[in-house]
Design an enzyme around this catalytic site. Structure first.
Site, PDB file in Angstrom:
ATOM      1  N   SER A 159       4.826  -5.209   1.928  1.00 32.84           N
ATOM      2  CA  SER A 159       6.082  -4.483   2.038  1.00 32.84           C
ATOM      3  C   SER A 159       7.266  -5.447   1.913  1.00 32.84           C
ATOM      4  CB  SER A 159       6.105  -3.697   3.357  1.00 32.84           C
ATOM      5  OG  SER A 159       7.196  -2.834   3.436  1.00 32.84           O
ATOM      6  N   ARG A 229      13.591   4.907  14.136  1.00 28.88           N
ATOM      7  CA  ARG A 229      12.169   4.580  14.064  1.00 28.88           C
ATOM      8  C   ARG A 229      11.339   5.799  13.684  1.00 28.88           C
ATOM      9  NH1 ARG A 229       9.092   0.745  12.352  1.00 28.88           N
ATOM     10  NH2 ARG A 229       7.174   0.437  13.533  1.00 28.88           N
ATOM     11  N   ASP A 324       0.556   5.476  -1.278  1.00 28.56           N
ATOM     12  CA  ASP A 324       1.810   4.895  -0.789  1.00 28.56           C
ATOM     13  C   ASP A 324       2.956   5.486  -1.617  1.00 28.56           C
ATOM     14  OD1 ASP A 324       3.968   3.380   0.000  1.00 28.56           O
ATOM     15  OD2 ASP A 324       3.050   1.435  -0.425  1.00 28.56           O
ATOM     16  N   HIS A 357       1.790   4.000   3.055  1.00 24.24           N
ATOM     17  CA  HIS A 357       2.335   2.643   3.026  1.00 24.24           C
ATOM     18  C   HIS A 357       1.685   1.740   4.078  1.00 24.24           C
ATOM     19  CE1 HIS A 357       5.175  -0.451   1.982  1.00 24.24           C
ATOM     20  NE2 HIS A 357       5.667  -0.500   3.197  1.00 24.24           N
ATOM     21  N   ASP A 358       1.323   2.308   5.211  1.00 25.72           N
ATOM     22  CA  ASP A 358       0.723   1.514   6.294  1.00 25.72           C
ATOM     23  C   ASP A 358      -0.641   0.939   5.932  1.00 25.72           C
ATOM     24  OD1 ASP A 358       2.634   1.374   8.205  1.00 25.72           O
ATOM     25  OD2 ASP A 358       1.788   2.905   9.535  1.00 25.72           O
TER      26      ASP A 358
END
Length: 384
Positions: A159, A229, A324, A357-358
């Protein structure tokens, strides 16, 4: 008697942060000069005799120098990429000397908004300058100088960390042999910038923000940081992963027709937001999202990424994940095509992982085998 906690498998064990101090001014891309600054970092493994086995691991948005291992006084505080780094793991610390750095502007010990401005004697707060990936890389290069490392075996990140790895190959092409770029994009899309702006506005419009000088006012913009967040977490997971984890599961047995948390996904987002707001600094979050927005190596070359990557001399491993949607595989392939146009030695893989994405942080066996195989190649080069 305190109950003993089992050490994580194949862990580097107990680690201790170190602090590097720099008296030479650092000129930031925005024009501000940091007259002096500090970087907090950790190391794992041993540096070999000719200092050729060092690997720099660059952190993403909310991470830090604590990449692997755990602290003696906090054994539950395991490094954010501990599944990737350690003896027998893909980045094997029996072979490599691994460095993790908390970047300038961070809130984990390196000089940032929580630090005292040596020019004024007061906490920087909202006056801390906006920073860039290039500023971080320049500071990391000075840390390498201080550690006596003239060339890294590899610079690696996922990332925002991958943006740093790519920037290393552009700014210091002779100072790394391999660049490992995971879940990356050559710049942010308008949609990504929009998500970051929503997060920033949540913080800035919090009544407790006080123009970034909330510490001096005895406040903290926790409500805004919680929302920021929560927005971030929505973008880290794929739709399928969110459906598999939460679906439309209710927190209680029935709908209550109010604005408390009723669905499990709501409960999850609030929990993540609350936890994050308790330990992260809002000023740091503002600046790191701007770091993401500003990264665009092609900008100075009329938008031509091939020209931007012309100086790259390292070999490059690029990895993307099929689900992602924040940094999609198409964006990684832009990087690959530009590198190939420059006849750079590139390895590319797209992992069909469901996590979004994680995925770069998780235990996908195909992903880890790929990274392990690549580092096996890096190791053979060192040994030859």
């Amino acid at each position: 008697m305190r109950e003993s906690i089992k050490e994580p498998e194949n862990s580097v064990g107990v680690v201790t942060p170190q602090t590097a101090r720099f008296a030479e001014p650092l000129v930031l891309r925005g024009g501000t000069v940091l007259r002096d600054y500090e970087l907090v970092y950790e190391t794992y493994g041993e540096l070999n005799a000719d200092r050729s086995n060092a690997v720099l691991v660059c952190h993403a948005l909310n991470a830090s120098h604590h990449v692997a291992g755990y602290y003696a006084d906090a054994p539950d505080n395991v490094g954010w990429w501990d599944n990737m780094i350690g003896p027998g793991k893909p980045l094997d610390t029996r072979r490599f000397f691994v460095i993790g750095v908390n970047n300038i502007g961070g809130c984990h010990g390196s000089t940032g908004p929580l630090s005292v401005n040596s020019d004024t004697g007061r906490t920087w707060g909202g006056d801390f300058p906006v920073i860039t990936v290039e500023d971080w890389v320049d500071a990391q290069a000075r840390l390498a100088d201080q550690l006596g490392i003239s060339q890294f075996a590899a610079v690696m990140g996922g990332s925002l960390g991958a943006m740093q790895a790519l920037a290393w190959s552009i700014r210091y092409p002779q100072r790394l042999r391999h660049s490992i770029v995971i879940a990356c994009a050559p710049n942010l899309s308008a949609q990504n910038i929009a998500f970051n702006e929503v997060a920033r506005q949540a913080i800035i419009t919090d009544p407790d923000f006080n123009d970034g000088h909330y510490l001096a006012k005895g406040t903290a913009p926790k409500r805004g940081l919680r929302v920021a967040r929560m927005v971030g977490h929505i973008t880290y997971l794929s739709d399928d992963e969110m459906a598999n984890k939460f679906g439309r599961q209710l927190k209680h047995d029935k709908l209550n027709y109010n604005f408390d948390t009723e669905f499990q996904i709501e409960s999850y987002l609030r929990h993540q937001g609350n936890k994050f707001a308790d330990h992260f600094d809002a000023n740091t979050y503002l600046r790191i999202t701007k770091v993401l927005d500003y990264f665009d190596p092609a900008l100075e070359h009329g938008g031509d990424l091939t020209k931007a990557l012309k100086k790259v001399a390292s070999s490059v491993l690029v990895i993307s994940f099929a689900t992602d949607w924040r940094f999609s595989p198409e964006r990684s392939r832009e990087i690959v095509h530009a590198l190939l146009d420059n006849r750079v030695r590139v390895t590319y893989a797209e992992i069909d992982a469901p996590h979004g994405h994680d995925a770069f942080l998780l235990d996908d066996p195909r992903y880890h085998r790929l990274v392990a195989a690549y580092f096996e190649r890096v190791h053979r080069e060192i040994e030859s």
